[in-house]
Design a protein around this motif. Sequence first.
Motif, PDB file in Angstrom:
ATOM      1  N   ASN A 103       0.879  -1.429   0.073  1.00  0.00           N
ATOM      2  CA  ASN A 103       0.018   0.038  -0.117  1.00  0.00           C
ATOM      3  C   ASN A 103       0.924   1.342   0.069  1.00  0.00           C
ATOM      4  O   ASN A 103       2.038   1.352   0.541  1.00  0.00           O
ATOM      5  CB  ASN A 103      -0.836   0.123   1.308  1.00  0.00           C
ATOM      6  N   LEU A 104       0.365   2.236  -0.604  1.00  0.00           N
ATOM      7  CA  LEU A 104       0.709   3.617  -0.591  1.00  0.00           C
ATOM      8  C   LEU A 104       1.037   4.099   0.909  1.00  0.00           C
ATOM      9  O   LEU A 104      -0.221   4.030   1.547  1.00  0.00           O
ATOM     10  CB  LEU A 104       0.232   4.706  -1.330  1.00  0.00           C
ATOM     11  N   HIS A 105       2.124   4.409   1.511  1.00  0.00           N
ATOM     12  CA  HIS A 105       2.379   4.470   2.778  1.00  0.00           C
ATOM     13  C   HIS A 105       2.983   5.912   3.095  1.00  0.00           C
ATOM     14  O   HIS A 105       3.911   6.291   2.275  1.00  0.00           O
ATOM     15  CB  HIS A 105       2.901   3.411   3.175  1.00  0.00           C
ATOM     16  N   SER A 106       3.073   6.472   4.051  1.00  0.00           N
ATOM     17  CA  SER A 106       3.902   7.351   4.527  1.00  0.00           C
ATOM     18  C   SER A 106       3.960   7.402   5.994  1.00  0.00           C
ATOM     19  O   SER A 106       3.231   6.908   6.774  1.00  0.00           O
ATOM     20  CB  SER A 106       3.584   8.893   4.169  1.00  0.00           C
ATOM     21  N   HIS A 107       4.927   8.032   6.555  1.00  0.00           N
ATOM     22  CA  HIS A 107       5.491   8.053   8.055  1.00  0.00           C
ATOM     23  C   HIS A 107       6.443   9.242   8.218  1.00  0.00           C
ATOM     24  O   HIS A 107       6.879   9.792   7.244  1.00  0.00           O
ATOM     25  CB  HIS A 107       5.920   6.687   8.364  1.00  0.00           C
ATOM     26  N   ARG A 108       6.752   9.662   9.414  1.00  0.00           N
ATOM     27  CA  ARG A 108       7.894  10.522   9.743  1.00  0.00           C
ATOM     28  C   ARG A 108       9.166  10.218   9.611  1.00  0.00           C
ATOM     29  O   ARG A 108      10.101  10.491  10.552  1.00  0.00           O
ATOM     30  CB  ARG A 108       7.310  11.147  11.131  1.00  0.00           C
ATOM     31  N   PHE A 109       9.665   9.642   8.420  1.00  0.00           N
ATOM     32  CA  PHE A 109      11.054   9.455   8.099  1.00  0.00           C
ATOM     33  C   PHE A 109      11.216  10.564   6.886  1.00  0.00           C
ATOM     34  O   PHE A 109      10.347  10.894   6.169  1.00  0.00           O
ATOM     35  CB  PHE A 109      11.301   8.138   7.440  1.00  0.00           C
ATOM     36  N   SER A 113      15.042  15.179  -1.389  1.00  0.00           N
ATOM     37  CA  SER A 113      14.395  16.505  -0.866  1.00  0.00           C
ATOM     38  C   SER A 113      14.324  16.752   0.629  1.00  0.00           C
ATOM     39  O   SER A 113      14.312  17.832   1.096  1.00  0.00           O
ATOM     40  CB  SER A 113      12.951  16.761  -1.328  1.00  0.00           C
ATOM     41  N   GLY A 114      14.151  15.714   1.377  1.00  0.00           N
ATOM     42  CA  GLY A 114      14.299  15.715   2.778  1.00  0.00           C
ATOM     43  C   GLY A 114      12.720  16.080   3.295  1.00  0.00           C
ATOM     44  O   GLY A 114      12.649  16.305   4.314  1.00  0.00           O
ATOM     45  N   ASN A 115      11.888  15.912   2.347  1.00  0.00           N
ATOM     46  CA  ASN A 115      10.381  16.250   2.875  1.00  0.00           C
ATOM     47  C   ASN A 115      10.057  14.842   3.440  1.00  0.00           C
ATOM     48  O   ASN A 115      10.875  13.959   3.806  1.00  0.00           O
ATOM     49  CB  ASN A 115       9.442  16.419   1.408  1.00  0.00           C
ATOM     50  N   GLN A 116       8.736  14.441   3.528  1.00  0.00           N
ATOM     51  CA  GLN A 116       8.511  13.250   4.118  1.00  0.00           C
ATOM     52  C   GLN A 116       8.409  12.093   3.343  1.00  0.00           C
ATOM     53  O   GLN A 116       7.946  12.083   2.347  1.00  0.00           O
ATOM     54  CB  GLN A 116       6.955  13.459   4.872  1.00  0.00           C
ATOM     55  N   HIS A 162       7.206  12.301  -2.755  1.00  0.00           N
ATOM     56  CA  HIS A 162       7.459  12.536  -1.348  1.00  0.00           C
ATOM     57  C   HIS A 162       5.936  13.204  -0.625  1.00  0.00           C
ATOM     58  O   HIS A 162       5.166  13.641  -1.423  1.00  0.00           O
ATOM     59  CB  HIS A 162       8.329  13.324  -0.789  1.00  0.00           C
ATOM     60  N   GLY A 163       5.813  13.592   0.746  1.00  0.00           N
ATOM     61  CA  GLY A 163       4.949  14.315   1.112  1.00  0.00           C
ATOM     62  C   GLY A 163       5.066  15.781   1.593  1.00  0.00           C
ATOM     63  O   GLY A 163       6.412  15.649   2.257  1.00  0.00           O
ATOM     64  N   MET A 164       4.499  16.863   1.217  1.00  0.00           N
ATOM     65  CA  MET A 164       4.932  18.019   1.448  1.00  0.00           C
ATOM     66  C   MET A 164       3.603  18.339   2.472  1.00  0.00           C
ATOM     67  O   MET A 164       2.541  18.103   2.391  1.00  0.00           O
ATOM     68  CB  MET A 164       4.755  18.881   0.160  1.00  0.00           C
ATOM     69  N   ALA A 165       4.180  19.309   3.363  1.00  0.00           N
ATOM     70  CA  ALA A 165       3.191  19.929   4.170  1.00  0.00           C
ATOM     71  C   ALA A 165       2.299  20.752   3.685  1.00  0.00           C
ATOM     72  O   ALA A 165       1.050  20.971   4.232  1.00  0.00           O
ATOM     73  CB  ALA A 165       3.949  20.485   5.376  1.00  0.00           C
ATOM     74  N   ALA A 166       2.789  21.658   2.496  1.00  0.00           N
ATOM     75  CA  ALA A 166       1.636  22.621   1.973  1.00  0.00           C
ATOM     76  C   ALA A 166       1.126  22.119   0.508  1.00  0.00           C
ATOM     77  O   ALA A 166       1.748  21.503   0.024  1.00  0.00           O
ATOM     78  CB  ALA A 166       2.374  23.974   1.684  1.00  0.00           C
TER      79      ALA A 166
END
Length: 173
Positions: free
Chosen positions: A64-70, A75-78, A139-143
């Motif tokens: 599954n597509l997944h994300s976590h605080r790594f 880019s150093g994003n999530q 990656h995951g971006m905050a904005a």
Amino acid sequence: VRLHSHDVRYGSGSGQQSVTGVSAADDGNSYWRVRGRTAAVCERGTPVRCGQAIRLTHLGTGRNLHSHRFASPLSGNQEVSAFGEAGEGDYLDDWTVGCSGTYWARDGEGRFQHTSTDVFLSVTGEQYGRPIHGQKEVHGMAASSQNNYWKVMEGIFMQPSEVFKAEQYHAEL
């Protein structure tokens, strides 16, 4: 850029299966199955509502597509990865569909926001070297930005269920 994955692990961060962006339209590793959020049933043919939580399962590997605080490697994003076995993972596999209207339309753009960490699924242009040369970091971006709009490009589309059709087209006499 198409959302892509294959059984190549990140060399840093979580060490989970990498998720990248590719331009090729004919790569079978860019197919994902839309499923209900963790521990929820989503019947085939049921339209996805804007604001609904879903899981995207990679067809080739069953993760599954997944994300976590790594931190993501370039880019150093999530970090965004693929996780689990045979479509089963955990609550960090859930993404909320952001779209306009009532339902996610197959020809419309939308965003995916991670339900646990609130980052947006994004691709900005950083490219990997070996072993996945030329593939872009996802990656995951905050904005929210223009870098986190996605569109369904190809696949198998199910007709809406009979219950949904009756709900949409019922006319009183």
